[in-house]
Design an enzyme around this catalytic site. Structure first.
Site, PDB file in Angstrom:
ATOM      1  N   THR A   1       0.829  -1.211   0.000  1.00  0.00           N
ATOM      2  CA  THR A   1       0.000   0.000   0.000  1.00  0.00           C
ATOM      3  C   THR A   1       0.860   1.257   0.000  1.00  0.00           C
ATOM      4  OG1 THR A   1      -1.771  -1.189   1.130  1.00  0.00           O
ATOM      5  CG2 THR A   1      -1.864   1.217   1.200  1.00  0.00           C
ATOM      6  N   CYS A   2       1.925   1.260   0.771  1.00  0.00           N
ATOM      7  CA  CYS A   2       2.798   2.431   0.847  1.00  0.00           C
ATOM      8  C   CYS A   2       3.473   2.708  -0.494  1.00  0.00           C
ATOM      9  CB  CYS A   2       3.863   2.228   1.922  1.00  0.00           C
ATOM     10  SG  CYS A   2       3.172   1.842   3.553  1.00  0.00           S
ATOM     11  N   HIS A   3       3.944   1.647  -1.126  1.00  0.00           N
ATOM     12  CA  HIS A   3       4.717   1.770  -2.360  1.00  0.00           C
ATOM     13  C   HIS A   3       3.839   2.026  -3.591  1.00  0.00           C
ATOM     14  CE1 HIS A   3       8.203   1.244  -4.917  1.00  0.00           C
ATOM     15  NE2 HIS A   3       7.598   0.295  -5.599  1.00  0.00           N
TER      16      HIS A   3
END
Length: 165
Positions: free
Chosen positions: A48-50
């Site tokens: 999700t972050c990337h």
């Protein structure tokens, strides 16, 4: 948790600057001058972050700066080498600065740490964002469910439109 009107605490961190160079510094030195869009993620390179969080800030860097943001800073409880590799792999060098909070001290000081041991990740940041002006918090945004809605670049742009510099 840190709130509107609170000063940014002084905690040792490693900075991967806009030039891609790494320096030892403190959180208040990085977030203490000008208007800063700060966002924190559970982990560099995590799905999700990337894929969903960082790319929005990279893509909207010019819009954020046009809306009065002086610097965009991303933090995670990762070591400086991982954060630098993430900045380079994401095409974020020159657009976003990265704070490596290797021991989670900044996450703790901001009241934004969460135990992700169930996912074998240990202590991490919650997914959050803040607008900071001259070291004082203007707004705090925290996700209350998985995903990126309240803390993504579009939400920060909306907040800036509602409260221009």
């Amino acid at each position: 948790m840190i709130e509107k009107g609170n000063a940014i605490p002084s905690v040792r961190v490693k900075l991967i600057g806009a030039d891609g160079e790494t320096t030892d510094t403190t959180s208040d030195a990085i977030l203490g001058t000008g208007r800063v869009a700060f966002f924190a993620v559970p982990g560099a390179f995590t799905p999700t972050c990337h894929v969903n969080h960082l790319p929005g800030f990279v893509a909207n860097e010019a819009k954020l700066k046009a809306a009065g943001i002086d610097r965009i800073v991303c933090a995670s409880v990762n070591d400086v080498h991982v954060m630098k590799a993430w900045a380079e792999a994401s095409g974020a060098v020159g657009k976003i600065e990265f704070l490596a909070d290797g021991n989670g001290e900044l996450a703790d000081a901001l009241g934004m740490s969460k135990d992700f041991s169930g996912s074998l990740m240990g202590k991490r940041f919650v997914r959050a964002a803040m607008l900071v002006r001259d070291g004082v918090v203007e707004s705090v945004f925290v996700e209350d469910a998985p995903g990126v809605t309240a803390t993504g670049a579009p939400a920060i742009l909306m907040a800036l439109e509602a409260n221009p510099s």
